[in-house]
Design an enzyme around this catalytic site. Sequence first.
Site, PDB file in Angstrom:
ATOM      1  N   TYR A  23      10.507 111.281  33.411  1.00  0.00           N
ATOM      2  CA  TYR A  23      11.585 110.343  33.680  1.00  0.00           C
ATOM      3  C   TYR A  23      11.658 109.288  32.594  1.00  0.00           C
ATOM      4  O   TYR A  23      10.718 109.131  31.822  1.00  0.00           O
ATOM      5  CB  TYR A  23      11.403 109.662  35.040  1.00  0.00           C
ATOM      6  CG  TYR A  23       9.958 109.391  35.391  1.00  0.00           C
ATOM      7  CD1 TYR A  23       9.326 108.225  34.957  1.00  0.00           C
ATOM      8  CD2 TYR A  23       9.205 110.316  36.134  1.00  0.00           C
ATOM      9  CE1 TYR A  23       7.990 107.992  35.278  1.00  0.00           C
ATOM     10  CE2 TYR A  23       7.875 110.073  36.452  1.00  0.00           C
ATOM     11  CZ  TYR A  23       7.264 108.909  36.016  1.00  0.00           C
ATOM     12  OH  TYR A  23       5.956 108.669  36.311  1.00  0.00           O
ATOM     13  N   CYS A  67       3.922 115.644  34.494  1.00  0.00           N
ATOM     14  CA  CYS A  67       4.632 114.552  35.158  1.00  0.00           C
ATOM     15  C   CYS A  67       4.293 113.235  34.469  1.00  0.00           C
ATOM     16  O   CYS A  67       3.131 112.956  34.175  1.00  0.00           O
ATOM     17  CB  CYS A  67       4.248 114.488  36.633  1.00  0.00           C
ATOM     18  SG  CYS A  67       5.250 113.310  37.573  1.00  0.00           S
ATOM     19  N   GLU A 117       8.349 117.287  35.211  1.00  0.00           N
ATOM     20  CA  GLU A 117       9.011 116.226  35.943  1.00  0.00           C
ATOM     21  C   GLU A 117       8.766 114.939  35.173  1.00  0.00           C
ATOM     22  O   GLU A 117       7.754 114.273  35.358  1.00  0.00           O
ATOM     23  CB  GLU A 117       8.471 116.141  37.371  1.00  0.00           C
ATOM     24  CG  GLU A 117       9.360 115.268  38.238  1.00  0.00           C
ATOM     25  CD  GLU A 117       9.132 115.528  39.719  1.00  0.00           C
ATOM     26  OE1 GLU A 117       9.527 116.596  40.208  1.00  0.00           O
ATOM     27  OE2 GLU A 117       8.540 114.653  40.369  1.00  0.00           O
TER      28      GLU A 117
END
Lengths: 426, 475
Positions: free
Chosen positions: A426, A384, A424
Amino acid sequence: MDMTEIHVIKQHLIDPEICIRCNTCEAICPVQAITHDSRNYVVDAEKCNLCMACISPCPTGSIDNWRTMPRIKAYSLTEQLGWDELPPELTPEELAAEGVVPGAMPEIEPVAPSLPAAVSGETAFNSAQYGATMPPWSAAHGYTNLYGAKAAEKFITATVVGNVRVTEVGKEYDTHHIVLDFGSMPFPVLEGQSIGILPPGTDEASKPHYARQYSIASPRNGERPGYNNVSLTIKRVLQDHQGNAVRGVGSNYMCDLQIGDKVQVIGPFGTSFLMPNHPRSNIVMICTGTGSAPMRAMTEWRRRLRQSGKFEGGKLMLFFGARTKEELPYFGPLQTLPKDFIDINFAFSRTLEQPKRYVQDAMRERAADLGVLLKDPNTYFYVCGLKSMEEGVVLALRDVAQQAGLSWETVGAALKQEGRLHLETY
Amino acid sequence: MSSINYSEKIPNNVNLSEDRTLQRALEQWQPNFINWWDDIGPEGSTNSDVYLRTAVSVDPQGWAQFGHVKMRDYRWGIFLNPGETDRTIHFGDHKGEKAWQDIPGEYRANLRRIIVTQGDTEPASVEQQRHLGLTAPSMYDLRNLYQINVEEGRHLWAMVYLLHKHFGRDGRDEAEGLLERRSGDANNPRILGAFNEATPDWLSFFMFTYFTDRDGKFQLCALAESAFDPLARTTKFMLTEEAHHMFVGESGISRVIQRTSQKMNELKTDDVAKLRAAGVIDLPTIQRYINFHYSVTIDLFGADESSNAATFYSTGLKGRYEEGKRVDDHALKGQTYKVLEARNGELVEKEVPMLNALNEVLRDDYIKDSVAGVERWNKVLEKAGISVKLRVPHKAFHRNIGALAGVKVSPDGRVVSEAEWNASVGQWLPSNEDRAYVASLMGRVVEPGKFANWIAPPVMGINRQPVDFDYVRFN
């Protein structure tokens, strides 16, 4: 706002600056999604099924470009035919303006057709293809979308019961640990899930702000055990991805909250980035910055289980990267966790007079131990943080596998299929 | 040779292991091929493990398998694109009939000639590149050279397969001939002129792969339309590899231009002497190389008026570029096309029957494609804030084939006198000094991630590997 109707896609684009217009992609595309004029080769987002058949035959690498886009805003053929260069990736702010919540996943992800069958030799590397869409088999079942546009209740109101800064004061950025309490309203969550926040007020077009999505940093039984609350890790956004000054609507609102303030929340979201619950399952966590939120949640849940003496624990291994240790959220508390509970590896990329070190460097150093974990089907991997870390991390995992004498194609396919590698970014 | 495991050693989708006749023919030819490769393949490459892309089947996953292999152990496969059931001939006199799986007797000689001519260019490329490995500007480039080399070798196999499979004894003789001719050999040269030109330096190599391999693209595209289905399917698959060759050329020149622009900006000069002193290739020299390679390559399309071209088209042997996408009657009878000729010291257009002008049609398609790429190079200059534009010379410049052979034409398309030509040719085509200067830059750089001073690193590595990946392992 109706988030569920904002269809997000990964739009496949060809880089006109690198493409040599050789026609290989068009010739090989099984669904005739690729076409050209005398200027550019372009992909029709309506037709492209992300089958990846065109990726490895392209001699230039220009074919392998993807943009997260709301489906209705996908670049048209006419637009693409006029390009001299690829447009930049839409910033989270621009995506939010189109109604795409941060971290929103496309409905279909590009996949490599070579998976799950093991193939000899190497094909073009695409880290995203190894990410699982299924949770671990022993994951608890999470509730989703209890509050939101499609639910009976459009939002739930939470009360701020804590807001502390968790990075050192005086640094460029502050990161806050914010606790929201739901009182007697139901808001069941699991580690790895996220929630949406509706910032008050309106945007420049006088429309209500869109939701901002944040990972939950607390375990399932509350930031404070037995209380109906969750915590979030939020970094104040003062610059966009290009380094231009910009004040993040959601992050500044959240960081400035006072105890007792009310916040409108939607969610929870997330059905895949969930932790295993069976005895002796190992968790390898790889994160940067506020990507640590779900890792904190999982670590804390395991710590509580261990404390209760009821759980036969597996191994926890954490790779945590930041620019400097002062910018690492939870640096202090992490140091106090027992070494036999969690194996922590830091990587700082901007420590003065030290060479840059990234999480993947730390992973490579620990290849021997990671190799053993990778061979164990009870090991689950969680990644992440910023998108840019993903490929390096998965490539490091591939190298670890190969060093351990494993075929990455086989292991990578298994990690995906068995819900053991979660990305995950971004 | 009988111990060959055909599907392992020669990956193929032509049922080689069951075809005894073909096996016998290839068993005789294959040792000669390996000998030829040893004699003429890249110098000093024997022990290196090269990060090559090998095709093991024709599906998207199968034909791009990457791994370090020795060039001699590269698996030269034989691949035909998957066939379409009931494919029909879509142009010429046989339009609408079923495509041929065997060669009609009356077209045998012409088809053989087409296949041999195409086949002859493939080993010629290998021969022209023999010495380049010794002066590679980087390990990345060295790997690309080797990749092109093995693929040209594979294309030779592809054509030899057709000769062996479909042309009996004649085919076997022609296949042997392909290994006997040598690029630039005065006594036994390659069939087409451009393939007897030396490729002495990497600028020439990039120009060759940009311009001349692009000729390959257009010729293969025209053959991929053929009524003779095995030829159509073979050349379709070859096109996938030809693309990489053009990429090496286009990105190679682009990187040279980028490096030159950097130095021009750094030194704030366009002075040739200063730039040469700084060890980069000045834009006028690059322009002269373009002029040379472009003009030599457009000669490869043949005479502007050709009855052979008309015959090849009408009989369905060779179509036009993207024949299937064109909307006309695909018979072209009674239609005309404009070709150039020199009349009274001027270039004028004249209308000729389209069928006879098909070489010119293909050449014009090629020109359009070439020009587009040169414009992409200009974008590099534009980005660097340099106002110079590179361009391809006029179609009539420096031609040695067809109606324009022998006419002296300047790069901007003026017919000039012999005297003006002689006075200006040094400005238009690479001079000995230019070639000597470029040659002087050719020192070998093969440390991973390092690049010769005259060329910029590529934007990305091969198969998404990092630029400093060990593409070649010297053992």
